[in-house]
Design a protein around this motif. Structure first.
Motif: not given
Length: 347
Positions: A282-304
């Motif tokens: 769910e966290a991954i999908l929240r981060l990429v929901k507006k990304q057309s290339n379906e990728s995102v820059c995110i640290t392990r700590d932020d994802l946690a």
């Protein structure tokens, strides 16, 4: 002709830089210390500022701090020129909002390239800002209030917050709301155990602080830029006046507030009842929901922090996702390879 403000207390270095810049057809304004530099920046509004760090009366960090608090100078590209090359010194300057860092001695081409790149980026950011304002046209029909809202946005200047720069701290008094023009903002709260929990992600066209400004409370979380982000600020008095005068504006922000409450309720239920794999999906999908290339820059700590779990658990789960062919991860760049499976996983 672009105008460069050079703040440097060393006569020889100052003269050499002036000579280089004038040969490159820049108009150069000179200040011999930090205090004089702040005064000349406010008076002349240069296109870019070159500033030493170690100076009498006011050092470079003080110059950057004061100019960042002035509405007329906050968006001027700022480059430190200094012999301080320690990583912590560089990090401090960049987190305060500096755009670049040149370590002395630097060559002529290095100096000119740094200036040219920052000036070009300033033009591109201005163009992007104008484009972002045009995206708000879909809000406007025959409603006079929303038309007036867009007009106010169009007239206000944006402010750049560098990656990891704090927008507001928990406990600060709310003096207005922000509109995200580009980039991403995260809001966080600290748990009793000292762990960070991300309470919200705000992307372009999102308003930051609506619930706080409407409730007349202090901020209950800390907002930080996840990446370089442009924000447009609305003072509380102006915002309150818009709500009072225009029912359509009030209706819009009530809908925004309702959506925020509904999303946070769903988020809390997810943290309480879903498995770790589902929370991270769910966290991954929240981060990429507006990304057309379906990728995102995110640290392990932020994802946690976003999924409400430990960093080690995130690493282990991402490795599982990678082995299952769901994602690709290189450093802090995460790319979805099979979004359908991840969507099914969270359901």
């Amino acid at each position: 002709m672009s105008k460069v403000l050079l703040i440097e207390d060393n006569n020889e270095i100052r003269d050499n830089i002036v000579e280089i810049l004038e040969l490159a057809r820049y108009e150069v304004i000179v200040a011999q210390n930090g205090k004089e530099g702040v005064e000349k920046a406010i008076k002349t509004i240069p296109d870019i500022i070159l500033c030493d760090i170690m100076m009498p009366e006011l050092d470079g960090y003080g110059v950057l701090y004061l100019l960042s608090k002035n509405q007329e100078t906050v968006n001027i590209p700022f480059i430190f020129t200094t012999s301080k090359s320690d990583r912590l010194d560089i990090r401090k300057g960049m987190e305060m909002g500096a755009d670049d860092y040149l370590t002395k001695p630097f060559g002529r081409l290095e100096l000119l390239n740094a200036i040219e790149i920052r000036l070009k980026k300033k033009v591109l950011q201005h163009d992007f800002y104008s484009k972002s304002l045009e995206q708000l046209d879909h809000l406007i029909s025959k409603n006079k209030g929303l038309t007036e809202l867009k007009k106010i946005i169009d007239e206000r200047k944006s402010r750049l917050f560098k990656k990891n720069q704090v927008v507001h701290y928990e406990g600060d008094n709310a003096t207005g709301i922000y509109l995200v023009l580009s980039g991403k903002i995260k809001t966080i709260k600290m748990t009793e155990e000292g762990r960070e929990l991300i309470t919200g992600i705000y992307e372009p066209d999102d308003f930051l602080g609506t619930n706080i400004i409407l409730s007349n409370m202090s901020y209950d979380d800390t907002a930080t830029a996840l990446e370089d982000t442009h924000l447009c600020f609305f003072p509380k008095a102006q915002f309150d006046e818009m709500l009072r005068l225009y029912p359509d504006v009030a209706e819009k922000f009530l809908k925004i507030l309702s959506n925020e409450i509904r999303n946070k309720d769903a988020y809390l239920l997810q943290l309480a009842y879903q498995s770790v794999r589902k929370r991270i999906a769910e966290a991954i999908l929240r981060l990429v929901k507006k990304q057309s290339n379906e990728s995102v820059c995110i640290t392990r700590d932020d994802l946690a922090a976003l999924s409400g779990t430990a960093s080690e658990t995130v690493s282990r789960t991402l490795t599982e996702f990678k082995n299952e062919g769901l994602i690709e991860k290189r450093g802090s760049i995460l790319k979805i390879l099979n979004q359908d499976k991840i969507v099914k996983m969270r359901n």
